[in-house]
Design a protein around this motif. Structure first.
Motif, PDB file in Angstrom:
ATOM      1  N   THR A   1       0.846  -1.188   0.000  1.00 15.45           N
ATOM      2  CA  THR A   1       0.000   0.000   0.000  1.00 15.45           C
ATOM      3  C   THR A   1       0.881   1.238   0.000  1.00 15.45           C
ATOM      4  OG1 THR A   1      -1.751  -1.162   1.182  1.00 15.45           O
ATOM      5  CG2 THR A   1      -1.815   1.237   1.236  1.00 15.45           C
ATOM      6  N   GLN A   2       0.582   2.142  -0.903  1.00 15.97           N
ATOM      7  CA  GLN A   2       1.344   3.386  -1.028  1.00 15.97           C
ATOM      8  C   GLN A   2       0.410   4.581  -0.859  1.00 15.97           C
ATOM      9  OE1 GLN A   2       2.905   3.053  -5.009  1.00 15.97           O
ATOM     10  NE2 GLN A   2       4.582   1.718  -4.375  1.00 15.97           N
ATOM     11  N   THR A   3       0.933   5.625  -0.274  1.00 13.33           N
ATOM     12  CA  THR A   3       0.202   6.886  -0.143  1.00 13.33           C
ATOM     13  C   THR A   3       0.736   7.850  -1.194  1.00 13.33           C
ATOM     14  OG1 THR A   3      -0.116   6.568   2.219  1.00 13.33           O
ATOM     15  CG2 THR A   3      -0.334   8.814   1.398  1.00 13.33           C
ATOM     16  N   VAL A   4      -0.183   8.517  -1.864  1.00 13.95           N
ATOM     17  CA  VAL A   4       0.173   9.465  -2.916  1.00 13.95           C
ATOM     18  C   VAL A   4      -0.424  10.823  -2.565  1.00 13.95           C
ATOM     19  CG1 VAL A   4      -0.082  10.013  -5.372  1.00 13.95           C
ATOM     20  CG2 VAL A   4       0.168   7.626  -4.640  1.00 13.95           C
ATOM     21  N   LEU A   5       0.392  11.862  -2.633  1.00 14.00           N
ATOM     22  CA  LEU A   5      -0.086  13.230  -2.459  1.00 14.00           C
ATOM     23  C   LEU A   5      -0.557  13.720  -3.821  1.00 14.00           C
ATOM     24  CD1 LEU A   5      -0.445  15.738  -0.668  1.00 14.00           C
ATOM     25  CD2 LEU A   5       1.914  16.365  -1.241  1.00 14.00           C
ATOM     26  N   ARG A   6      -1.877  13.920  -3.954  1.00 10.48           N
ATOM     27  CA  ARG A   6      -2.448  14.315  -5.249  1.00 10.48           C
ATOM     28  C   ARG A   6      -2.408  15.818  -5.452  1.00 10.48           C
ATOM     29  NH1 ARG A   6      -7.708  11.757  -7.336  1.00 10.48           N
ATOM     30  NH2 ARG A   6      -6.873  12.917  -9.075  1.00 10.48           N
ATOM     31  N   ALA A   7      -2.623  16.597  -4.368  1.00 15.64           N
ATOM     32  CA  ALA A   7      -2.680  18.052  -4.535  1.00 15.64           C
ATOM     33  C   ALA A   7      -2.460  18.729  -3.182  1.00 15.64           C
ATOM     34  CB  ALA A   7      -4.030  18.480  -5.095  1.00 15.64           C
ATOM     35  N   VAL A   8      -1.871  19.909  -3.236  1.00 13.80           N
ATOM     36  CA  VAL A   8      -1.813  20.820  -2.094  1.00 13.80           C
ATOM     37  C   VAL A   8      -2.300  22.160  -2.643  1.00 13.80           C
ATOM     38  CG1 VAL A   8      -0.359  22.036  -0.445  1.00 13.80           C
ATOM     39  CG2 VAL A   8       0.094  19.630  -0.967  1.00 13.80           C
ATOM     40  N   ILE A   9      -3.385  22.654  -2.056  1.00 12.62           N
ATOM     41  CA  ILE A   9      -3.985  23.888  -2.526  1.00 12.62           C
ATOM     42  C   ILE A   9      -3.961  24.911  -1.395  1.00 12.62           C
ATOM     43  CG2 ILE A   9      -6.032  24.942  -3.562  1.00 12.62           C
ATOM     44  CD1 ILE A   9      -4.723  22.706  -5.264  1.00 12.62           C
ATOM     45  N   PRO A  10      -3.008  25.849  -1.418  1.00 11.94           N
ATOM     46  CA  PRO A  10      -3.036  26.914  -0.414  1.00 11.94           C
ATOM     47  C   PRO A  10      -4.234  27.826  -0.688  1.00 11.94           C
ATOM     48  CG  PRO A  10      -0.923  26.845  -1.589  1.00 11.94           C
ATOM     49  CD  PRO A  10      -1.868  25.943  -2.295  1.00 11.94           C
ATOM     50  N   ALA A  11      -4.799  28.391   0.343  1.00  8.32           N
ATOM     51  CA  ALA A  11      -5.984  29.226   0.202  1.00  8.32           C
ATOM     52  C   ALA A  11      -5.763  30.399  -0.749  1.00  8.32           C
ATOM     53  CB  ALA A  11      -6.453  29.731   1.560  1.00  8.32           C
ATOM     54  N   ASP A  12      -4.555  30.926  -0.792  1.00  3.05           N
ATOM     55  CA  ASP A  12      -4.303  32.077  -1.659  1.00  3.05           C
ATOM     56  C   ASP A  12      -3.997  31.683  -3.109  1.00  3.05           C
ATOM     57  OD1 ASP A  12      -1.906  30.964  -0.845  1.00  3.05           O
ATOM     58  OD2 ASP A  12      -0.892  32.874  -0.531  1.00  3.05           O
ATOM     59  N   PHE A  13      -3.936  30.366  -3.430  1.00  8.82           N
ATOM     60  CA  PHE A  13      -3.717  29.910  -4.785  1.00  8.82           C
ATOM     61  C   PHE A  13      -4.988  29.374  -5.423  1.00  8.82           C
ATOM     62  CE2 PHE A  13       1.091  28.782  -4.745  1.00  8.82           C
ATOM     63  CZ  PHE A  13       1.385  30.068  -4.368  1.00  8.82           C
ATOM     64  N   ALA A  14      -6.009  29.120  -4.612  1.00 13.73           N
ATOM     65  CA  ALA A  14      -7.239  28.485  -5.127  1.00 13.73           C
ATOM     66  C   ALA A  14      -7.986  29.435  -6.040  1.00 13.73           C
ATOM     67  CB  ALA A  14      -8.118  28.052  -3.977  1.00 13.73           C
TER      68      ALA A  14
END
Length: 150
Positions: free
Chosen positions: A137-150
């Protein structure tokens, strides 16, 4: 399974802690990330919120259909988050609207294998998924969305 961690947007200072509301800037942050979420959300998304006013207001920027989970409050921890979400074995997708330091501790556990003092900025969203490769089982980071970039 998809697991989305959304730290509440900017809130006023003061006490009692659970009654703190979002600032005007915080409401804008929540709306911006909610707009991004509407465009990209995974299917069958279950939304959980801390009982704190600021987290419920953040969640409400996205949907009225969310559950309040007492274990996700400001004093919650990684075990509380894992129990509430069912990560990694639950089906579907879960969005948690919560607090530091528990969200950062969970993010570090998922990506680095150990709890550490990572910070998820106010209003930011981190999206994880898991998959099985070669029986692991692997964990993948799909997205990081800072509030000021959304």
């Amino acid at each position: 399974m998809d697991l989305l961690l959304w730290r509440h947007a900017e809130a006023i200072e003061g006490m009692p802690d659970l009654a703190r509301e979002l600032t005007e800037r915080g409401r804008k942050q929540a709306r911006a990330v909610a707009q991004w979420l509407h465009a990209h959300q995974p299917k069958r998304l279950r939304v959980l919120s801390s009982p704190a006013v600021r987290t419920r207001q953040t969640a409400k920027a996205f949907t009225d259909n969310f559950e309040v989970a007492n274990g996700l409050g400001p004093d919650g921890n990684v075990a509380d988050l894992l129990a509430a979400t069912g990560w990694p074995d639950a089906g579907g997708s879960v969005l948690v609207v919560g607090h530091q330091p528990a969200l950062g501790h969970l993010a570090s556990l998922l990506l680095a294998g150990t709890e550490a003092d990572w910070t998820i900025k106010k209003g930011a969203l981190w999206w994880f998924t898991n998959r099985v490769r070669d029986g692991e089982t692997q964990t993948v980071l799909r997205a990081v969305i800072p509030a000021d970039f959304a």
